[in-house]
Design an enzyme around this catalytic site. Structure first.
Site, PDB file in Angstrom:
ATOM      1  NE  ARG A   1      -3.756   0.925   2.120  1.00 21.92           N
ATOM      2  CZ  ARG A   1      -4.935   1.161   2.694  1.00 21.92           C
ATOM      3  NH1 ARG A   1      -5.024   1.978   3.715  1.00 21.92           N
ATOM      4  NH2 ARG A   1      -6.017   0.570   2.247  1.00 21.92           N
TER       5      ARG A   1
ATOM      6  CG  HIS B   1      -8.509   0.486  -2.507  1.00 25.88           C
ATOM      7  ND1 HIS B   1      -7.742  -0.582  -2.076  1.00 25.88           N
ATOM      8  CD2 HIS B   1      -9.143   0.962  -1.397  1.00 25.88           C
ATOM      9  CE1 HIS B   1      -7.900  -0.729  -0.763  1.00 25.88           C
ATOM     10  NE2 HIS B   1      -8.748   0.190  -0.341  1.00 25.88           N
TER      11      HIS B   1
ATOM     12  CD  GLN C   1     -13.022  -0.862  -0.281  1.00 26.63           C
ATOM     13  OE1 GLN C   1     -12.159  -0.690   0.574  1.00 26.63           O
ATOM     14  NE2 GLN C   1     -14.261  -1.183   0.034  1.00 26.63           N
TER      15      GLN C   1
ATOM     16  CG  ASP D   1     -12.976   7.507  -0.871  1.00 25.36           C
ATOM     17  OD1 ASP D   1     -12.876   7.320   0.352  1.00 25.36           O
ATOM     18  OD2 ASP D   1     -11.996   7.518  -1.644  1.00 25.36           O
TER      19      ASP D   1
ATOM     20  CB  CYS E   1     -13.770   2.336   0.426  1.00 22.66           C
ATOM     21  SG  CYS E   1     -13.256   4.060   0.399  1.00 22.66           S
TER      22      CYS E   1
ATOM     23  NE  ARG F   1     -11.080  -4.117   1.222  1.00 23.28           N
ATOM     24  CZ  ARG F   1     -10.088  -3.296   1.577  1.00 23.28           C
ATOM     25  NH1 ARG F   1     -10.329  -2.274   2.363  1.00 23.28           N
ATOM     26  NH2 ARG F   1      -8.860  -3.450   1.118  1.00 23.28           N
TER      27      ARG F   1
END
Ligand code: CP
Ligand code: NVA
Length: 332
Positions: free
Chosen positions: A106, A133, A136, A229, A270, A315
Site C-alpha cells: 500500500r 484500490h 476494495q 469516499d 470504502c 474485505r
C-alpha cells in the site's frame, strides 16, 4: 481457472470471468469461515505487508486472511521500511521475494507496485495506490452481489472525488462486470480521461455504461448503489481541504440523494468516513469550516440502506480469495 503465480495489481488486468472466479472463491471462503471449516491451505508460508500509508481494514484483512490460510505475516509500517528511501524498489522486491511467498503493498504511485511486481519472484498484491484500490473492488462487488443477487445491470452512482483510486477503480469494476457507472461530481473530479475511454470500450462489450455528469438528479436517478469516499485522500496536502469542501459539498450523499435513487438502493463507502464529529479531522473541519458531516450525512450512514459494515467485513473474505487464488487453491 488458474490464477496461481499471478500478481493482483489492478482490476483491469483481469477478465470478467477471472473476477467472477475470485468472487465465487471469496463467497466459498466466507461460508467456510462462518461454519468454522479451516482453510489452512498455505501452512508454512509467509507474506510481507508493506504499508507506506496507514490502514485499519486492509491491514487487518490481510493479517486475518493470511492467518486463516495458515500463513505468517510481517507488517512493515509507514516508517518501518527502507523502501524507496535507502533501498530501491527493485532491490526491496528481490530481498522480500527471497523470504516471503507473497508481498502486499500500500502506498503512492501505481508505478511502485508495478515495479515491485516486475522484480519480485512471488505474487504482489496492491493494497491501495493513488490510482487504484483493487482489493476494495472485490469486496464491493461481493457485497453488491450478496445484496442484489447479481451484478449485471446494476447502476452505481459514485459521488465526490472520482478522479482518485476509488472513482477510477469503481469505473473499471462496473465496466468489466456489465454494470452502469455514473460519476456524479464536478467535472474537475471526473475520472482519468484515458481510463474512461478504455472503460467505455470494455462497456460496449459487456453491456455496461459509463456516464460522467455534474447533475446530481440525473446522476443518481434510479441508482441501485450510491457510493462515496473521503474528499481528501491519504497523502494529499492538508491545504486542499477548503477547496474540496467547497467543490464537493453539492455532491454530499444525503437523504435527498437517496430518495432520488431506487427505492431499495444501498449506500456504500470504502471507509473510513467523515459522517459525524467523532474523529479528530472531523472536529478540525467543524472548527475551521462549520461543517459537521462531509461526504455523507450521519443519517444516511446509519440508515437501513447503509451496507458499509458488511462491505468492510467482505474485505477480509475477498483478500483471502486473492491470496488463495494467486498462491494456489487445493483441489477439493
Ligand atoms: N477501505 C480501506 O482500504 O480501509 P483502510 O484504509 O482502513 O485499509
Ligand atoms: N481515497 C481514499 C481511500 C481510502 C480507503 C484514500 O486514498 O485515502
Amino acid at each position: 481457472m488458474d490464477l496461481k503465480g499471478r500478481d493482483f495489481l489492478k482490476l483491469m488486468d483481469f477478465t470478467s470471468e477471472e473476477i467472477t472466479y475470485m468472487l465465487d472463491l471469496a463467497a466459498d471462503l466466507k461460508e467456510k469461515k462462518k461454519k468454522g471449516v479451516l482453510t489452512e491451505w498455505h501452512k508454512g508460508k509467509n507474506v510481507a505487508l508493506i504499508f507506506e500509508k496507514t490502514s485499519t481494514r486492509t491491514r487487518c484483512a490481510f493479517e486475518v486472511a493470511a492467518h486463516d490460510l495458515g500463513m505468517g505475516t510481517t507488517y512493515l509500517d509507514p516508517s518501518g521500511s527502507q523502501i524507496g528511501k535507502k533501498e530501491s524498489i527493485a532491490d526491496t522486491a528481490r530481498v522480500l521475494g527471497s523470504m516471503f511467498e507473497g508481498i502486499e503493498y500500500r502506498g503512492y504511485g501505481q508505478g511502485i507496485v508495478d515495479e515491485l511486481a516486475e522484480y519480485a519472484p512471488v505474487p504482489v498484491w496492491n493494497g491501495l495506490t493513488n490510482e487504484f484500490h483493487p482489493t476494495q473492488m472485490l469486496a464491493d462487488l461481493l457485497t453488491i452481489r450478496e445484496h442484489f443477487g447479481k451484478l449485471e445491470g446494476i447502476k452505481l452512482a459514485y459521488m465526490g472525488d472520482a478522479r482518485y483510486n476509488m472513482g477510477n477503480s469503481l469505473m473499471v469494476a462496473c465496466a468489466k462486470m456489465g454494470m452502469h457507472f455514473a460519476a456524479c461530481t464536478s467535472a474537475k473530479y471526473f475520472p482519468d480521461p484515458a481510463l474512461t475511454e478504455e472503460c467505455r470500450r470494455i462497456a460496449a462489450r459487456t453491456g455496461a455504461s459509463v456516464t460522467l455528469t455534474e447533475d446530481v438528479k440525473e446522476g443518481t436517478k434510479d441508482a441501485d448503489v450510491i457510493y462515496t469516499d473521503v474528499w481528501v485522500s491519504m497523502g494529499e496536502p492538508e491545504d486542499v481541504w477548503a477547496e474540496r469542501i467547497q467543490d464537493l459539498s453539492p455532491y454530499q450523499v444525503n437523504a435527498s440523494v437517496m430518495a432520488n435513487a431506487k427505492k431499495d438502493a444501498v449506500f456504500m463507502h470504502c471507509l473510513p468516513a467523515f459522517h459525524d464529529l467523532k474523529t479528530k479531522i472531523g472536529k478540525e473541519m467543524w472548527e475551521k469550516f462549520g461543517i459537521a458531516e462531509m461526504e455523507v450525512t450521519d443519517e444516511v450512514f446509519e440508515s437501513e440502506a447503509s451496507v458499509v459494515f458488511q462491505e468492510a467485513e467482505n474485505r477480509m473474505h475477498t483478500i483471502k480469495a486473492v491470496m488463495a487464488a494467486t498462491l494456489g487453491v487445493p483441489e477439493e
